[in-house]
Design a protein around this motif. Structure first.
Motif, PDB file in Angstrom:
ATOM      1  N   LYS A 196       0.846  -1.195   0.000  1.00 53.87           N
ATOM      2  CA  LYS A 196       0.000   0.000   0.000  1.00 53.87           C
ATOM      3  C   LYS A 196       0.878   1.240   0.000  1.00 53.87           C
ATOM      4  O   LYS A 196       1.899   1.286   0.687  1.00 53.87           O
ATOM      5  CB  LYS A 196      -0.887   0.032   1.246  1.00 53.87           C
ATOM      6  N   ASN A 197       0.468   2.229  -0.764  1.00 56.90           N
ATOM      7  CA  ASN A 197       1.100   3.547  -0.767  1.00 56.90           C
ATOM      8  C   ASN A 197       2.549   3.548  -1.219  1.00 56.90           C
ATOM      9  O   ASN A 197       3.305   4.446  -0.874  1.00 56.90           O
ATOM     10  CB  ASN A 197       0.977   4.202   0.615  1.00 56.90           C
ATOM     11  N   VAL A 198       2.933   2.562  -2.007  1.00 55.23           N
ATOM     12  CA  VAL A 198       4.248   2.534  -2.641  1.00 55.23           C
ATOM     13  C   VAL A 198       3.999   2.357  -4.126  1.00 55.23           C
ATOM     14  O   VAL A 198       3.253   1.467  -4.534  1.00 55.23           O
ATOM     15  CB  VAL A 198       5.127   1.388  -2.100  1.00 55.23           C
ATOM     16  N   THR A 199       4.589   3.234  -4.941  1.00 57.62           N
ATOM     17  CA  THR A 199       4.366   3.158  -6.376  1.00 57.62           C
ATOM     18  C   THR A 199       5.614   3.612  -7.122  1.00 57.62           C
ATOM     19  O   THR A 199       6.603   4.011  -6.515  1.00 57.62           O
ATOM     20  CB  THR A 199       3.127   3.974  -6.798  1.00 57.62           C
ATOM     21  N   LEU A 200       5.552   3.537  -8.438  1.00 56.15           N
ATOM     22  CA  LEU A 200       6.651   3.966  -9.293  1.00 56.15           C
ATOM     23  C   LEU A 200       6.172   5.032 -10.251  1.00 56.15           C
ATOM     24  O   LEU A 200       4.995   5.078 -10.621  1.00 56.15           O
ATOM     25  CB  LEU A 200       7.191   2.795 -10.111  1.00 56.15           C
ATOM     26  N   ALA A 201       7.116   5.868 -10.665  1.00 53.04           N
ATOM     27  CA  ALA A 201       6.842   6.884 -11.676  1.00 53.04           C
ATOM     28  C   ALA A 201       8.027   6.933 -12.631  1.00 53.04           C
ATOM     29  O   ALA A 201       9.178   6.748 -12.215  1.00 53.04           O
ATOM     30  CB  ALA A 201       6.639   8.248 -11.037  1.00 53.04           C
ATOM     31  N   ILE A 202       7.735   7.156 -13.890  1.00 55.57           N
ATOM     32  CA  ILE A 202       8.785   7.397 -14.879  1.00 55.57           C
ATOM     33  C   ILE A 202       8.634   8.849 -15.297  1.00 55.57           C
ATOM     34  O   ILE A 202       7.582   9.256 -15.802  1.00 55.57           O
ATOM     35  CB  ILE A 202       8.681   6.433 -16.071  1.00 55.57           C
ATOM     36  N   ARG A 255      19.456  -4.723 -11.222  1.00 56.79           N
ATOM     37  CA  ARG A 255      19.022  -4.827  -9.824  1.00 56.79           C
ATOM     38  C   ARG A 255      19.591  -3.653  -9.042  1.00 56.79           C
ATOM     39  O   ARG A 255      20.751  -3.292  -9.214  1.00 56.79           O
ATOM     40  CB  ARG A 255      19.496  -6.148  -9.222  1.00 56.79           C
ATOM     41  N   HIS A 256      18.763  -3.103  -8.168  1.00 53.65           N
ATOM     42  CA  HIS A 256      19.156  -1.942  -7.361  1.00 53.65           C
ATOM     43  C   HIS A 256      18.777  -2.190  -5.906  1.00 53.65           C
ATOM     44  O   HIS A 256      17.751  -2.808  -5.627  1.00 53.65           O
ATOM     45  CB  HIS A 256      18.440  -0.678  -7.848  1.00 53.65           C
ATOM     46  N   PHE A 257      19.597  -1.666  -4.998  1.00 53.80           N
ATOM     47  CA  PHE A 257      19.332  -1.771  -3.571  1.00 53.80           C
ATOM     48  C   PHE A 257      19.238  -0.373  -2.980  1.00 53.80           C
ATOM     49  O   PHE A 257      20.103   0.473  -3.214  1.00 53.80           O
ATOM     50  CB  PHE A 257      20.452  -2.547  -2.870  1.00 53.80           C
ATOM     51  N   LEU A 258      18.167  -0.131  -2.234  1.00 49.43           N
ATOM     52  CA  LEU A 258      17.979   1.131  -1.523  1.00 49.43           C
ATOM     53  C   LEU A 258      17.868   0.790  -0.043  1.00 49.43           C
ATOM     54  O   LEU A 258      16.968   0.050   0.356  1.00 49.43           O
ATOM     55  CB  LEU A 258      16.701   1.823  -1.989  1.00 49.43           C
ATOM     56  N   GLU A 259      18.770   1.310   0.758  1.00 49.13           N
ATOM     57  CA  GLU A 259      18.767   0.950   2.177  1.00 49.13           C
ATOM     58  C   GLU A 259      17.495   1.414   2.873  1.00 49.13           C
ATOM     59  O   GLU A 259      16.806   0.627   3.498  1.00 49.13           O
ATOM     60  CB  GLU A 259      19.990   1.543   2.866  1.00 49.13           C
ATOM     61  N   THR A 260      17.175   2.720   2.763  1.00 53.32           N
ATOM     62  CA  THR A 260      15.967   3.265   3.389  1.00 53.32           C
ATOM     63  C   THR A 260      15.330   4.278   2.456  1.00 53.32           C
ATOM     64  O   THR A 260      16.016   5.154   1.935  1.00 53.32           O
ATOM     65  CB  THR A 260      16.301   3.966   4.726  1.00 53.32           C
ATOM     66  N   VAL A 261      14.037   4.144   2.256  1.00 53.72           N
ATOM     67  CA  VAL A 261      13.266   5.188   1.567  1.00 53.72           C
ATOM     68  C   VAL A 261      12.393   5.796   2.654  1.00 53.72           C
ATOM     69  O   VAL A 261      11.533   5.123   3.230  1.00 53.72           O
ATOM     70  CB  VAL A 261      12.408   4.622   0.418  1.00 53.72           C
ATOM     71  N   PRO A 262      12.625   7.074   2.976  1.00 55.73           N
ATOM     72  CA  PRO A 262      11.934   7.672   4.119  1.00 55.73           C
ATOM     73  C   PRO A 262      10.428   7.797   3.910  1.00 55.73           C
ATOM     74  O   PRO A 262       9.931   7.802   2.781  1.00 55.73           O
ATOM     75  CB  PRO A 262      12.588   9.046   4.247  1.00 55.73           C
ATOM     76  N   ALA A 263       9.726   7.917   5.028  1.00 57.91           N
ATOM     77  CA  ALA A 263       8.285   8.172   5.002  1.00 57.91           C
ATOM     78  C   ALA A 263       8.028   9.404   4.149  1.00 57.91           C
ATOM     79  O   ALA A 263       8.750  10.398   4.243  1.00 57.91           O
ATOM     80  CB  ALA A 263       7.774   8.388   6.418  1.00 57.91           C
ATOM     81  N   ARG A 264       7.028   9.318   3.278  1.00 61.84           N
ATOM     82  CA  ARG A 264       6.656  10.424   2.384  1.00 61.84           C
ATOM     83  C   ARG A 264       7.828  10.864   1.497  1.00 61.84           C
ATOM     84  O   ARG A 264       7.909  12.013   1.082  1.00 61.84           O
ATOM     85  CB  ARG A 264       6.134  11.617   3.180  1.00 61.84           C
TER      86      ARG A 264
END
Length: 134
Positions: A11-17, A65-74
């Motif tokens: 929920k509430n996670v999406t992608l944009a190009i 493949r990509h790794f993201l440690e933390t994607v902050p709230a909002r």
């Protein structure tokens, strides 16, 4: 059994190009992850690939493949640049991440020829125009 495994709903996670115009007045396209939750998402993995046909011939891109440690709230995160020459393909992004020790994953597919100028909308989280996955 497999049916007994409870997979949490993304929920509430999406992608944009998005499209940006560079200093040479050329369009540059980038893939971004958008976290619309009120909490961080951790240890995010994104696998991207393109596949489809052109003139009856099967085409497939390399898998990145990509790794993201933390994607902050909002918050948002840049995933990768994307070449407009593959917009005629299915562009698939498999996103997996953790919240409170639970794994979430979802496949996002931008269908052939949906990434184009007439489909651009303003994306407030990125303060730019792009194609938002619904």
């Amino acid at each position: 059994m497999r049916k007994d495994i409870k997979v949490p709903e993304v929920k509430n996670v999406t992608l944009a190009i998005t499209r940006e115009v560079n200093t040479h007045n050329e369009a540059e396209w980038n893939v971004h992850l958008i976290n619309r939750n009120n909490h961080d998402i951790e240890n995010t993995l994104v696998a991207s690939t393109g596949y489809g046909e052109l003139n009856g011939e099967h085409q497939k891109t390399s898998t990145l493949r990509h790794f993201l440690e933390t994607v902050p709230a909002r918050g948002t995160a840049l995933i990768e640049p994307i070449n407009a020459e593959i917009f005629h393909l299915n562009n698939e992004f498999w996103v997996s991440y953790y919240i409170d020790g639970k794994i979430y994953d979802k496949k996002f597919i931008f269908l052939p020829d949906t990434i184009k100028e007439e489909n651009l909308i303003y994306i407030k989280e990125l303060d730019m125009e792009g194609v938002l996955h619904s």
